[in-house]
Write a protein that holds these residues in place. Structure first.
Motif, short mmCIF file in Angstrom:
data_model
loop_
_atom_site.label_atom_id
_atom_site.label_comp_id
_atom_site.label_asym_id
_atom_site.label_seq_id
_atom_site.Cartn_x
_atom_site.Cartn_y
_atom_site.Cartn_z
N THR A 89 37.24 47.95 37.20
CA THR A 89 38.38 48.80 36.87
C THR A 89 39.72 48.13 37.13
O THR A 89 40.77 48.71 36.82
N LEU A 90 39.71 46.91 37.70
CA LEU A 90 40.96 46.23 38.05
C LEU A 90 41.47 45.43 36.87
O LEU A 90 40.73 44.64 36.27
N ALA A 91 42.73 45.60 36.53
CA ALA A 91 43.30 44.96 35.35
C ALA A 91 43.31 43.45 35.45
O ALA A 91 43.27 42.75 34.43
N TRP A 92 43.35 42.91 36.66
CA TRP A 92 43.52 41.48 36.87
C TRP A 92 42.22 40.75 37.23
O TRP A 92 42.21 39.54 37.40
N HIS A 93 41.13 41.49 37.33
CA HIS A 93 39.89 40.85 37.78
C HIS A 93 39.21 40.09 36.64
O HIS A 93 39.05 40.61 35.54
N LYS A 94 38.80 38.85 36.96
CA LYS A 94 38.05 38.01 36.03
C LYS A 94 36.97 37.26 36.82
O LYS A 94 37.06 37.15 38.04
#
Length: 366
Positions: A20-25
């Motif tokens: 759900t985190l916009a920056w997680h990759k």
């Protein structure tokens, strides 16, 4: 002298929430479980209020202010853009209400560590949408105890298009926050986003405060010293204070401070801007404090000690601060910054905790 720490900038998330985190990759260095169990380990050298120190440690950790963690979101409720951010609120409610879900990384006794909450909010959309959203936040909090800990909101602008902060809805929302006695956390990024963001933030302050009664002016808490560019060539103090980028940053930061007594600054977030530190050996804390001094002098000159507060930016600090030891490393650097600045004992006590209590209106005796 004893110091009580209120960590004004902490992020928490269980590993199960990573999608759900916009920056997680994939490969994210902080792509794991970072909840209260892990936070306690990071800050373990400082006892919490219910613990005793056997080594004469003069610091006590009273608790933290939680900052939204940039989950996937959009201003538009209709496209499902509020789902993940409201789920984040529910996670925080479980922490504050002492009702952990298995695997979330917190216990009932952790409830009192969370002193304040600053969730995401659709700030560009204006007052009517903000009111509707905050009603949903209150419902998700579930109890009056939890709702009272919602002390403000954040909508990150460091990665948004130019002009976002100056939209009519944005300005209207901040004026509404002021009337509601809710804080706005301002996140801009001079190094990666560009100094134009700071120029826009100065204009935002002017518009938000213009014509507003003193008791209705929104408190703006600025994150991470506006993320200055510590990658400019460094060979001593003169190399920094003579650099045009430093002087433009100084101009804008000073203007934000001069906008009014309800603007505050967090001394936080610098490990992600400085050249990265290795996990081993221990860094030279005195040299780090010396390198930061031109920038921190500007902050203290502009805001005064009564409007500057400590924040760890945990766990983001781990990415440049050498990993799991970064929280303690940042504390060591900051202690030296304050000593070099010559703050009085009273001013130091304010910096470590009382300023955050005042700015956020926290219900915490320190």
């Amino acid at each position: 002298m004893k110091y009580t720490i209120v960590d004004s900038h902490v992020h928490l998330y269980p590993e199960s929430h990573l999608p759900t985190l916009a920056w997680h990759k994939p490969g994210n260095p902080i792509g794991g479980q970072y909840s209260i169990d892990q936070y306690r380990l990071a800050a373990k050298k400082v006892p919490t209020g219910d613990q005793k120190s056997d080594d004469g440690e003069p610091y006590t950790l009273r608790g933290f202010v939680y900052l939204e963690v940039d989950r996937k979101s959009s201003v538009n409720e209709a496209d499902g853009g509020w789902k993940h951010v409201l789920d984040e609120v529910s996670f925080l409610a479980r922490i504050i209400n002492g009702e952990p879900t298995p695997g979330e990384g917190h216990k009932p006794e952790d409830s009192e560590l969370c002193l304040g909450v600053v969730p995401w909010a659709p700030v560009p959309a204006g007052q009517e949408t903000m009111q509707r959203y905050m009603t949903l936040v209150q419902e998700r909090m579930g109890t009056e105890k939890a709702w009272r800990k919602v002390r403000g909101v954040r909508y990150l602008v460091q990665d948004k298009p130019a002009g976002t902060m100056l939209g009519d809805g944005f300005v209207e929302s901040l004026k509404w926050l002021g009337r509601e006695k809710l804080v706005f956390d301002l996140g801009v990024d001079a190094r990666q986003g560009g100094l134009h963001q700071l120029r826009e933030a100065v204009e935002l302050c002017r518009r938000v405060y213009d014509g507003v009664k003193d008791d209705e002016k929104v408190v703006i808490v600025i994150n991470h010293m506006c993320k200055p560019n510590h990658r400019v060539p460094y060979s001593g103090r003169e190399s920094i204070i003579s650099h045009p980028e430093f002087n433009e940053w100084k101009q804008y930061v000073s203007a934000m401070a001069a906008a009014g007594p309800t603007t505050y600054m967090k001394l936080s977030g610098q490990f992600t801007e400085l050249p990265p530190l290795p996990a081993e050996p221990e860094p030279d804390y005195d040299s780090l404090a010396e390198r930061l001094e031109p920038w921190t002098d500007v902050i203290f000159d502009a805001f005064g000690p009564a409007r500057v507060m400590f924040g760890s930016d945990w766990p983001v600090c781990n990415t440049g601060g050498g990993g799991q030891s970064a929280w303690e490393r940042w504390r060591q650097v900051v202690q030296r910054v304050l000593d070099r600045r010559g703050l009085t004992e009273e001013e130091k006590q304010g910096f470590w905790g009382k300023v955050a209590v005042t700015a956020y209106g926290l219900d915490a005796d320190i």
